[in-house]
Design an enzyme around this catalytic site. Structure first.
Site, PDB file in Angstrom:
ATOM      1  CG  ASP A   1      -6.468  -2.624   2.371  1.00 25.94           C
ATOM      2  OD1 ASP A   1      -5.427  -2.422   3.021  1.00 25.94           O
ATOM      3  OD2 ASP A   1      -7.022  -1.745   1.669  1.00 25.94           O
TER       4      ASP A   1
ATOM      5  CG  HIS B   1      -3.753  -1.192  -2.128  1.00 24.94           C
ATOM      6  ND1 HIS B   1      -4.857  -1.864  -2.619  1.00 24.94           N
ATOM      7  CD2 HIS B   1      -4.197  -0.442  -1.085  1.00 24.94           C
ATOM      8  CE1 HIS B   1      -5.928  -1.532  -1.889  1.00 24.94           C
ATOM      9  NE2 HIS B   1      -5.551  -0.665  -0.956  1.00 24.94           N
TER      10      HIS B   1
ATOM     11  CG  ASP C   1      -5.106   2.767   0.348  1.00 21.46           C
ATOM     12  OD1 ASP C   1      -6.089   2.021   0.183  1.00 21.46           O
ATOM     13  OD2 ASP C   1      -4.020   2.371   0.802  1.00 21.46           O
TER      14      ASP C   1
ATOM     15  CG  MET D   1     -12.109  -2.451   3.855  1.00 21.85           C
ATOM     16  SD  MET D   1     -10.458  -2.071   3.238  1.00 21.85           S
ATOM     17  CE  MET D   1      -9.684  -1.302   4.673  1.00 21.85           C
TER      18      MET D   1
ATOM     19  CG  HIS E   1      -9.222   0.566  -1.321  1.00 24.07           C
ATOM     20  ND1 HIS E   1      -8.722   0.320  -0.058  1.00 24.07           N
ATOM     21  CD2 HIS E   1     -10.581   0.514  -1.193  1.00 24.07           C
ATOM     22  CE1 HIS E   1      -9.719   0.145   0.801  1.00 24.07           C
ATOM     23  NE2 HIS E   1     -10.863   0.266   0.130  1.00 24.07           N
TER      24      HIS E   1
ATOM     25  CG  MET F   1      -8.445   7.399   1.651  1.00 25.26           C
ATOM     26  SD  MET F   1      -7.783   7.334   3.322  1.00 25.26           S
ATOM     27  CE  MET F   1      -6.904   5.761   3.288  1.00 25.26           C
TER      28      MET F   1
ATOM     29  CB  SER G   1      -0.908   0.011   1.226  1.00 26.52           C
ATOM     30  OG  SER G   1      -1.537   1.274   1.297  1.00 26.52           O
TER      31      SER G   1
ATOM     32  CG  MET H   1     -11.415   3.638   1.204  1.00 29.98           C
ATOM     33  SD  MET H   1      -9.903   3.473   2.156  1.00 29.98           S
ATOM     34  CE  MET H   1      -8.698   3.545   0.835  1.00 29.98           C
TER      35      MET H   1
HETATM   36  C1  DX5 Z   1      -6.658   1.698   4.924  1.00 26.50           C
HETATM   37  C2  DX5 Z   1      -6.126   1.403   3.556  1.00 26.50           C
HETATM   38  C3  DX5 Z   1      -5.027   0.425   3.534  1.00 26.50           C
HETATM   39  C4  DX5 Z   1      -3.815   0.790   4.362  1.00 26.50           C
HETATM   40  C5  DX5 Z   1      -3.221  -0.494   4.857  1.00 26.50           C
HETATM   41  O1  DX5 Z   1      -7.868   2.340   4.821  1.00 26.50           O
HETATM   42  O2  DX5 Z   1      -7.160   0.910   2.722  1.00 26.50           O
HETATM   43  O3  DX5 Z   1      -4.660   0.082   2.219  1.00 26.50           O
HETATM   44  O4  DX5 Z   1      -2.855   1.525   3.676  1.00 26.50           O
HETATM   45  O5  DX5 Z   1      -2.160  -0.206   5.696  1.00 26.50           O
HETATM   46  P1  DX5 Z   1      -1.577  -1.264   6.732  1.00 26.50           P
HETATM   47  O6  DX5 Z   1      -1.070  -2.433   5.960  1.00 26.50           O
HETATM   48  O7  DX5 Z   1      -0.496  -0.507   7.426  1.00 26.50           O
HETATM   49  O8  DX5 Z   1      -2.697  -1.653   7.673  1.00 26.50           O
HETATM   50 ZN    ZN Z   2      -6.585   0.088   0.762  1.00 15.55          ZN
END
Ligand code: DX5
Ligand code: ZN
Length: 225
Positions: A176, A34, A36, A142, A67, A38, A9, A69
């Site tokens: 994840d 990956h 993220d 998740m 991903h 948001m 990630s 969010m």
């Molecule tokens: C959290 C993200 C993850 C996050 C995971 O909302 O979707 O992808 O970066 O990080 P770790 O592996 O540190 O839990």
């Molecule tokens: Zn994620």
């Protein structure tokens, strides 16, 4: 058999050096990156959007596993498709009324459609998307509340993974949140094959070793199942 995919990630990377961080992860054996995305509404954190994906795409051919969010995933499909995203995984909680349209649009822009669910959302909510004539191709379970890296893995989410794997042997099932050397065996034995890992990879002195350990756990579980 579904292929193991290890996806660091990039949320845990040094964002000021994103291209070199991405390259470093690929050199360390990552299959996917990956990303993220948001929006500060769906989750209480704000990260990156299409402009950053577009910049990164100029530096790498890697599979960018996005991903989303965000509250309005539909608004992101065209910009992300244009930016060069590879996978587009939206949250079911944000797309109850328009997932059919979303999946169709994601595919029409050349991306792979995936759906994710928060810890409190039951797996049954996803069945219509998996049984549809135009189904999603990945489910992201998740294993923490979405929003931040570095949280504690929730083992009770493994029931969702087990149920999905039993019903969909060839589905890409991604986990994840809180994945690392101490939790991977739970996820792998439940049937997850796509593994997102942020802090455990970026925080390691030898990220390549962590990535290969994650992969080996998935491979070993697949051999014995
Ligand atoms: C959290 C993200 C993850 C996050 C995971 O909302 O979707 O992808 O970066 O990080 P770790 O592996 O540190 O839990
Ligand atoms: Zn994620």
């Amino acid at each position: 058999m579904v292929k193991p995919k290890i996806a660091p990630s990039m949320l845990s990377s040094d964002f000021s050096n994103l291209a070199s961080e991405a390259e470093r992860m690929l050199q360390c054996g990552a299959d996917w990156l990956h990303m993220d995305i948001m929006d500060g509404h769906f989750v209480p954190n704000l990260t990156i959007g299409a402009p950053v994906i577009e910049s990164l795409r100029k530096h790498t051919k890697a599979y960018l596993d996005c991903h989303l969010m965000v509250t309005n995933p539909l608004d992101y499909v065209k910009p992300l498709g244009k930016a060069g995203a590879s996978g587009f995984t939206f949250h079911i909680e944000a797309s109850k009324d328009n997932w059919k349209e979303l999946v169709q649009l994601i595919k029409s822009k050349g991306m792979t459609p995936g759906v994710s669910l928060k810890p409190g959302t039951p797996i049954e909510d996803l069945y219509p998307l998996l049984e549809d004539e135009n189904p999603v191709e990945l489910v992201l379970v998740m294993t923490v509340e979405p929003g931040f890296g570095g949280q504690k893995f929730m083992p009770e989410m493994m029931d969702k993974v087990r149920t999905l794997r039993k019903n969909y042997p060839s589905l890409d099932i991604e986990v994840d949140g809180g994945l690392g050397p101490s939790t991977i065996d739970m996820a792998a034995s439940a049937g997850a094959n796509c593994i997102v890992a942020g802090s455990s990879v970026f925080g390691a002195s030898d990220p390549a070793q962590v990535i290969s350990l994650l992969r080996k756990s998935v491979e070993d579980s697949q051999k014995t199942s």
